[in-house]
Design a protein around this motif. Structure first.
Motif, short mmCIF file in Angstrom:
data_model
loop_
_atom_site.label_atom_id
_atom_site.label_comp_id
_atom_site.label_asym_id
_atom_site.label_seq_id
_atom_site.Cartn_x
_atom_site.Cartn_y
_atom_site.Cartn_z
N ALA A 251 0.84 -1.21 0.00
CA ALA A 251 0.00 0.00 0.00
C ALA A 251 0.87 1.25 0.00
O ALA A 251 0.55 2.24 -0.68
N ALA A 252 1.97 1.23 0.74
CA ALA A 252 2.88 2.38 0.79
C ALA A 252 3.52 2.65 -0.57
O ALA A 252 3.82 3.80 -0.91
N LYS A 253 3.74 1.62 -1.36
CA LYS A 253 4.32 1.79 -2.70
C LYS A 253 3.37 2.54 -3.62
O LYS A 253 3.80 3.28 -4.50
N VAL A 254 2.08 2.33 -3.43
CA VAL A 254 1.09 2.96 -4.30
C VAL A 254 0.73 4.36 -3.77
O VAL A 254 0.51 5.28 -4.56
N ASP A 255 0.68 4.51 -2.46
CA ASP A 255 0.30 5.77 -1.85
C ASP A 255 1.26 6.88 -2.29
O ASP A 255 2.47 6.77 -2.16
N GLY A 256 0.71 7.93 -2.85
CA GLY A 256 1.53 9.07 -3.28
C GLY A 256 2.18 8.91 -4.65
O GLY A 256 2.89 9.80 -5.10
N ALA A 257 1.94 7.79 -5.32
CA ALA A 257 2.51 7.61 -6.65
C ALA A 257 1.84 8.59 -7.62
O ALA A 257 0.64 8.84 -7.52
N PRO A 258 2.61 9.14 -8.53
CA PRO A 258 2.07 10.18 -9.42
C PRO A 258 1.13 9.62 -10.50
O PRO A 258 1.33 8.53 -11.02
N THR B 216 1.99 -4.57 -16.80
CA THR B 216 1.89 -4.41 -15.36
C THR B 216 2.10 -2.95 -14.97
O THR B 216 3.02 -2.29 -15.45
N ASN B 217 1.22 -2.47 -14.09
CA ASN B 217 1.34 -1.10 -13.59
C ASN B 217 1.04 -1.10 -12.09
O ASN B 217 0.44 -2.04 -11.56
N LEU B 218 1.45 -0.06 -11.42
CA LEU B 218 1.38 0.00 -9.97
C LEU B 218 -0.06 -0.05 -9.45
O LEU B 218 -0.37 -0.82 -8.53
N LEU B 219 -0.95 0.73 -10.03
CA LEU B 219 -2.33 0.75 -9.56
C LEU B 219 -3.02 -0.59 -9.85
O LEU B 219 -3.80 -1.08 -9.03
N GLY B 220 -2.68 -1.19 -10.97
CA GLY B 220 -3.24 -2.49 -11.31
C GLY B 220 -2.81 -3.59 -10.35
O GLY B 220 -3.60 -4.48 -10.03
N LEU B 221 -1.57 -3.52 -9.88
CA LEU B 221 -1.11 -4.52 -8.91
C LEU B 221 -1.95 -4.47 -7.63
O LEU B 221 -2.35 -5.50 -7.09
N LEU B 222 -2.21 -3.26 -7.15
CA LEU B 222 -3.00 -3.12 -5.93
C LEU B 222 -4.45 -3.54 -6.18
O LEU B 222 -5.06 -4.19 -5.33
N ASN B 223 -4.97 -3.22 -7.33
CA ASN B 223 -6.33 -3.65 -7.69
C ASN B 223 -6.40 -5.18 -7.72
O ASN B 223 -7.34 -5.78 -7.19
N GLY C 15 -11.85 5.39 -14.12
CA GLY C 15 -12.20 6.45 -13.17
C GLY C 15 -11.57 6.31 -11.80
O GLY C 15 -11.68 7.21 -10.97
N ASP C 16 -10.92 5.19 -11.54
CA ASP C 16 -10.29 4.97 -10.24
C ASP C 16 -9.00 5.76 -10.12
O ASP C 16 -8.22 5.83 -11.06
N ASP C 17 -8.79 6.34 -8.95
CA ASP C 17 -7.53 7.02 -8.68
C ASP C 17 -6.85 6.33 -7.50
O ASP C 17 -7.39 5.38 -6.93
N VAL C 18 -5.67 6.81 -7.14
CA VAL C 18 -4.90 6.18 -6.06
C VAL C 18 -5.70 6.13 -4.76
O VAL C 18 -5.81 5.06 -4.15
N PRO C 19 -6.29 7.23 -4.30
CA PRO C 19 -7.03 7.15 -3.03
C PRO C 19 -8.19 6.14 -3.07
O PRO C 19 -8.44 5.45 -2.08
N THR C 20 -8.87 6.04 -4.19
CA THR C 20 -10.00 5.12 -4.31
C THR C 20 -9.54 3.67 -4.23
O THR C 20 -10.11 2.85 -3.50
N VAL C 21 -8.50 3.33 -4.98
CA VAL C 21 -8.01 1.95 -5.00
C VAL C 21 -7.38 1.59 -3.65
O VAL C 21 -7.58 0.48 -3.14
N ARG D 253 7.78 1.38 -8.79
CA ARG D 253 7.79 2.68 -8.11
C ARG D 253 9.16 3.35 -8.26
O ARG D 253 9.24 4.57 -8.48
N GLU D 254 10.22 2.58 -8.18
CA GLU D 254 11.55 3.18 -8.36
C GLU D 254 11.70 3.75 -9.77
O GLU D 254 12.27 4.80 -9.97
N GLN D 255 11.14 3.05 -10.76
CA GLN D 255 11.18 3.56 -12.14
C GLN D 255 10.37 4.85 -12.27
O GLN D 255 10.75 5.73 -13.02
N LEU D 256 9.26 4.95 -11.53
CA LEU D 256 8.39 6.12 -11.65
C LEU D 256 9.03 7.39 -11.09
O LEU D 256 9.02 8.43 -11.74
N ASP D 257 9.52 7.30 -9.84
CA ASP D 257 9.99 8.53 -9.20
C ASP D 257 11.21 8.36 -8.31
O ASP D 257 11.56 9.25 -7.56
#
Length: 154
Positions: free
Chosen positions: A30-37, A50-57, A84-90, A145-149
């Motif tokens: 959850a911490a990996k996804v939280d705050g991701a751009p 594979t994408n970060l939000l999809g992994l959590l979903n 329509g899903d964003d990070v806080p929703t997922v 996440r490391e690749q993203l930011d």
């Protein structure tokens, strides 16, 4: 940014150890996804899509299927959050599913028994499966996440 949290020091009982490690992995993911751009959080980071939000979903669906008995008809589709899903929703959906799964586990005293209302698998198997599944995808999330930011650590 680098932050690291060591594995938990749990009690001596098997259930405490299994649930402690599962909780640790859930929090790490959850911490990996939280705050991701946005929109990078849903952008494919590898050729498989594979994408970060999809992994959590996906892990939300795995938790719900394993501990809550919910049916999933298309596992591949779970690797993508709805447009329509964003990070806080997922994140909220994942945390709610984890809370409901923990409520079920709180009522399980015998690790060898099946999950409530089912003929199998055992609680032990379900916990071990979720540790493996969450750990595997937490590793994917670390890299993405490391690749993203540049964010690293657990």
């Amino acid at each position: 940014m680098s932050r690291d949290t060591p594995p938990p020091r749990t009690g001596a009982g098997e259930a405490e150890v299994l649930r402690g490690f599962l909780g640790y992995l859930r929090t790490s993911l959850a911490a990996k996804v939280d705050g991701a751009p946005e929109p990078q959080v849903r952008t494919a980071a590898v050729p498989s899509g594979t994408n970060l939000l999809g992994l959590l979903n996906h892990l939300t669906h795995v938790e719900a299927a394993t501990f809550l008995g919910e049916r999933v008809h298309d596992w591949q589709a779970t690797f993508h959050a709805a447009p329509g899903d964003d990070v806080p929703t997922v994140l909220a959906r994942y945390r709610d599913t984890v809370r409901r799964a923990d409520d079920v586990l709180d009522g399980c005293e015998d690790l060898a028994a099946p999950l409530p209302g089912r003929s199998g698998p055992s609680v032990r198997w379900a916990l071990t499966h979720l540790i493996e599944e969450t750990g595997r995808h937490a590793g994917h999330a670390d890299i993405i996440r490391e690749q993203l930011d540049g964010s690293t650590g657990r």
